[in-house]
Design a protein around this motif. Structure first.
Motif, PDB file in Angstrom:
ATOM      1  N   LEU A 141       0.698  -1.129  -0.075  1.00 39.88           N
ATOM      2  CA  LEU A 141      -0.224  -0.038  -0.099  1.00 39.88           C
ATOM      3  C   LEU A 141       0.919   1.227   0.132  1.00 39.88           C
ATOM      4  N   GLN A 142       1.976   1.266   0.639  1.00 41.41           N
ATOM      5  CA  GLN A 142       2.828   2.461   0.503  1.00 41.41           C
ATOM      6  C   GLN A 142       3.501   2.743  -0.516  1.00 41.41           C
ATOM      7  N   THR A 143       3.941   1.532  -1.380  1.00 45.83           N
ATOM      8  CA  THR A 143       4.394   1.824  -2.475  1.00 45.83           C
ATOM      9  C   THR A 143       3.540   2.264  -3.592  1.00 45.83           C
ATOM     10  N   GLU A 144       2.150   1.890  -3.573  1.00 46.47           N
ATOM     11  CA  GLU A 144       1.333   2.313  -4.282  1.00 46.47           C
ATOM     12  C   GLU A 144       0.894   3.537  -4.140  1.00 46.47           C
ATOM     13  N   LEU A 145       0.521   4.038  -2.901  1.00 48.33           N
ATOM     14  CA  LEU A 145       0.656   5.424  -2.640  1.00 48.33           C
ATOM     15  C   LEU A 145       1.529   6.305  -3.047  1.00 48.33           C
ATOM     16  N   SER A 146       2.981   5.811  -3.030  1.00 51.27           N
ATOM     17  CA  SER A 146       3.962   6.676  -3.586  1.00 51.27           C
ATOM     18  C   SER A 146       3.772   6.855  -5.218  1.00 51.27           C
ATOM     19  N   GLN A 147       3.271   5.777  -5.825  1.00 52.35           N
ATOM     20  CA  GLN A 147       3.306   5.778  -7.149  1.00 52.35           C
ATOM     21  C   GLN A 147       2.147   6.809  -7.713  1.00 52.35           C
ATOM     22  N   VAL A 148       0.999   6.810  -6.790  1.00 48.60           N
ATOM     23  CA  VAL A 148       0.029   7.632  -6.932  1.00 48.60           C
ATOM     24  C   VAL A 148       0.409   9.109  -6.750  1.00 48.60           C
ATOM     25  N   GLU A 149       1.305   9.136  -5.837  1.00 51.39           N
ATOM     26  CA  GLU A 149       1.533  10.732  -5.298  1.00 51.39           C
ATOM     27  C   GLU A 149       2.631  11.309  -6.459  1.00 51.39           C
ATOM     28  N   ARG A 150       3.608  10.405  -6.926  1.00 51.71           N
ATOM     29  CA  ARG A 150       4.402  10.787  -8.163  1.00 51.71           C
ATOM     30  C   ARG A 150       3.634  10.982  -9.329  1.00 51.71           C
ATOM     31  N   GLY A 151       2.431  10.454  -9.477  1.00 51.49           N
ATOM     32  CA  GLY A 151       1.703  10.446 -10.626  1.00 51.49           C
ATOM     33  C   GLY A 151       1.936   9.428 -11.600  1.00 51.49           C
ATOM     34  N   ASN A 152       2.624   8.452 -11.160  1.00 54.20           N
ATOM     35  CA  ASN A 152       2.786   7.158 -12.062  1.00 54.20           C
ATOM     36  C   ASN A 152       1.504   6.375 -12.232  1.00 54.20           C
ATOM     37  N   SER A 153       0.446   6.499 -11.296  1.00 59.58           N
ATOM     38  CA  SER A 153      -0.774   5.618 -11.403  1.00 59.58           C
ATOM     39  C   SER A 153      -1.797   6.669 -10.865  1.00 59.58           C
ATOM     40  N   ASP A 154      -3.137   6.398 -11.096  1.00 55.65           N
ATOM     41  CA  ASP A 154      -4.209   7.182 -10.797  1.00 55.65           C
ATOM     42  C   ASP A 154      -5.193   6.353  -9.754  1.00 55.65           C
ATOM     43  N   ARG A 155      -4.761   5.072  -9.345  1.00 54.42           N
ATOM     44  CA  ARG A 155      -5.686   4.251  -8.527  1.00 54.42           C
ATOM     45  C   ARG A 155      -4.801   3.298  -7.740  1.00 54.42           C
ATOM     46  N   LEU A 156      -5.166   2.603  -6.661  1.00 57.09           N
ATOM     47  CA  LEU A 156      -4.451   1.500  -6.128  1.00 57.09           C
ATOM     48  C   LEU A 156      -5.006   0.326  -6.705  1.00 57.09           C
ATOM     49  N   THR A 157      -4.199  -0.611  -7.236  1.00 59.73           N
ATOM     50  CA  THR A 157      -4.760  -1.933  -8.127  1.00 59.73           C
ATOM     51  C   THR A 157      -4.270  -3.055  -7.248  1.00 59.73           C
ATOM     52  N   GLY A 158      -3.639  -2.903  -6.092  1.00 59.96           N
ATOM     53  CA  GLY A 158      -3.040  -4.222  -5.351  1.00 59.96           C
ATOM     54  C   GLY A 158      -4.272  -5.068  -4.684  1.00 59.96           C
ATOM     55  N   ASP A 159      -3.840  -6.284  -4.546  1.00 57.89           N
ATOM     56  CA  ASP A 159      -4.868  -7.221  -3.753  1.00 57.89           C
ATOM     57  C   ASP A 159      -4.526  -7.152  -2.583  1.00 57.89           C
ATOM     58  N   TYR A 160      -5.468  -6.619  -1.746  1.00 56.18           N
ATOM     59  CA  TYR A 160      -5.293  -6.455  -0.323  1.00 56.18           C
ATOM     60  C   TYR A 160      -6.260  -7.265   0.772  1.00 56.18           C
ATOM     61  N   PRO A 161      -5.723  -7.551   1.864  1.00 54.49           N
ATOM     62  CA  PRO A 161      -6.522  -8.475   2.616  1.00 54.49           C
ATOM     63  C   PRO A 161      -7.745  -7.692   3.120  1.00 54.49           C
ATOM     64  N   THR A 162      -8.795  -8.357   4.068  1.00 50.50           N
ATOM     65  CA  THR A 162      -9.975  -7.841   4.304  1.00 50.50           C
ATOM     66  C   THR A 162      -9.827  -6.603   5.307  1.00 50.50           C
ATOM     67  N   GLU A 163      -8.814  -6.646   6.057  1.00 49.40           N
ATOM     68  CA  GLU A 163      -8.487  -5.439   7.041  1.00 49.40           C
ATOM     69  C   GLU A 163      -8.080  -4.153   6.258  1.00 49.40           C
TER      70      GLU A 163
END
Length: 438
Positions: free
Chosen positions: A195-217
């Motif tokens: 999640l931290q990596t994906e948020l960094s990608q979003v912050e840098r503009g390399n991605s516009d959404r979170l696409t990872g597969d995350y647990p229920t929590e």
């Protein structure tokens, strides 16, 4: 918990093992005592003992295992108090005992009972099992006490070795548990790292959404973040479309007005100004929405272009710009908004300044700070709040509509920032400080 529980477990195991060893030793000495009692003979009130005992340690000098028979008049009453000794004499001792008999170091239990305790012989600690019995007839009793004595050295050495092995085992177990816990933490925290990596990608503009597969929590959190990102993008798209539609709708009437004959030069000038404003808003609409709040704008090149333009506009004043901006400084927002903010502040500073203008932009732990100062007349304290309102001006400049600082205020508020107007201590003019949170 590992550093607390394991030492407690170690202490419990050590105490339990020591108690077990002492109990085993008591049973061992008790067995020795009964084996000696079985070979005792008394004839004519005299004690008869064999020269050699079955247990070889009793026959070896200073072997650490000793046996002593002492005779005394013993208080046989079970209600008279403790085990008191009166005129205790040594009747017999095993060949292993060479130390002189010290009756005061040994207890005399009442007849028919035994006691297990510690005593010091020749300045060494020993375990002692004492058992009082009586041989002979009722008319001629022959009371005696058998003392089986064993040095503590063997038990002490065994306990020392056990403690060493236990300590090594607990330390090894602690290291294994810590390693397992560390690996378990890496595995369980892996979704957070993703999640931290994906948020960094979003912050840098390399991605516009979170696409990872995350647990229920975490899935509910990531879904809400994606909804927030999508809503922000749609809102900016609507803003851009509305601004673009408005600008296009005004271009046609203005074009028609320009084709009319007999228009005065002033009217033509105002129409040209309106067209320029519309083109500017169109450009802003096209750039806004292309980059969202999470995209960073490099401050240094944007500021350089703006100052170069202002130098040309105000070349007659020969203004001196002092600019302090680090190359890594980044504004978390649209470039058009940054240009709007700096353009209005620097333009006002150019109008008010006599000679010097200073611009400081810095990144810090709290965010970005922009400071614009000039050496002009400054702004009266009572006017500082009013000039941020639309249509209010604190100058007598010929150009402007009194909305520049209000636009700056609105843009700063949209980024949850703050603006302060003060007197410059360095240049003695006005000082504008803008703080944008990280």
């Amino acid at each position: 918990m590992i550093f607390i529980l394991l030492p407690i477990v170690g202490i419990i195991i050590s105490n339990a093992y020591e108690k077990h060893m002492v109990a085993s030793l008591e049973n061992e000495l008790s067995a020795y005592s009964y084996s000696i009692l079985a070979i005792i003979e008394v004839e004519n009130n005299k004690l008869i003992m064999p020269e050699q005992l079955l247990e070889t340690q009793f026959n070896v000098s200073q072997s650490g295992l000793y046996a002593v028979l002492s005779s005394s008049k013993i208080n046989t009453s079970r209600h008279s108090g403790d085990n008191n000794t009166i005129n205790s004499e040594k009747l017999w001792s095993s060949q292993s005992l060479l130390s002189p008999w010290q009756a005061d170091n040994f207890q005399q239990p009442i007849l028919g009972s035994s006691v297990f305790y510690q005593a010091e012989i020749a300045q060494k600690a020993h375990f002692v099992y004492s058992l009082s019995v009586s041989y002979g007839s009722e008319n001629k009793p022959f009371p005696m006490t058998l003392h089986i004595i064993k040095q503590q050295d063997n038990l002490t050495n065994m306990m020392t070795e056990f403690h060493r092995q236990l300590l090594l085992g607990l330390v090894g177990l602690m290291l294994v548990l810590l390693m397992i816990q560390y690996l378990w933490s890496l595995w369980t925290l892996k979704p957070l790292q993703t999640l931290q990596t994906e948020l960094s990608q979003v912050e840098r503009g390399n991605s516009d959404r979170l696409t990872g597969d995350y647990p229920t929590e975490l899935s509910q959190v990531t879904e809400q973040l994606n909804l927030l990102l999508s809503a922000e993008q749609k809102q900016r798209q609507r803003y851009r479309n509305a601004l673009s539609d408005l600008a296009h709708s005004l271009k046609t009437p203005l074009a028609v007005m320009q084709t009319q004959e007999h228009l005065s030069a002033l009217t033509q000038e105002q129409i040209t100004i309106l067209k320029t404003i519309i083109e500017y808003q169109l450009g802003k609409a096209q750039s806004a929405g292309q980059s969202s709040w999470y995209l960073g704008t490099a401050v240094a090149p944007t500021t350089k272009k703006l100052i170069d333009s202002l130098k040309k506009i105000y070349q007659n004043k020969n203004l001196l710009f002092t600019v302090n901006i680090s190359d890594e400084c980044s504004f978390k927002g649209d470039e058009a908004d940054l240009l709007e903010i700096l353009g209005n502040l620097l333009d006002n500073a150019c109008k008010a300044a006599n000679k010097n203008i200073q611009l400081d932009i810095s990144n810090n732990n709290q965010g970005v700070t922009i400071i614009v100062q000039d050496d002009g007349a400054g702004i009266d304290p009572e006017m500082r709040d009013n000039i941020l309102q639309r249509g209010t001006r604190a100058d007598t400049y010929q150009h402007g509509h009194g909305i520049g600082l209000a636009i700056v205020r609105d843009l700063v508020n949209s980024y949850q920032g703050s603006i302060r107007i003060e007197s410059s201590q360095q240049l003695a003019g006005a000082k504008f400080t803008l703080d944008f949170p990280k």
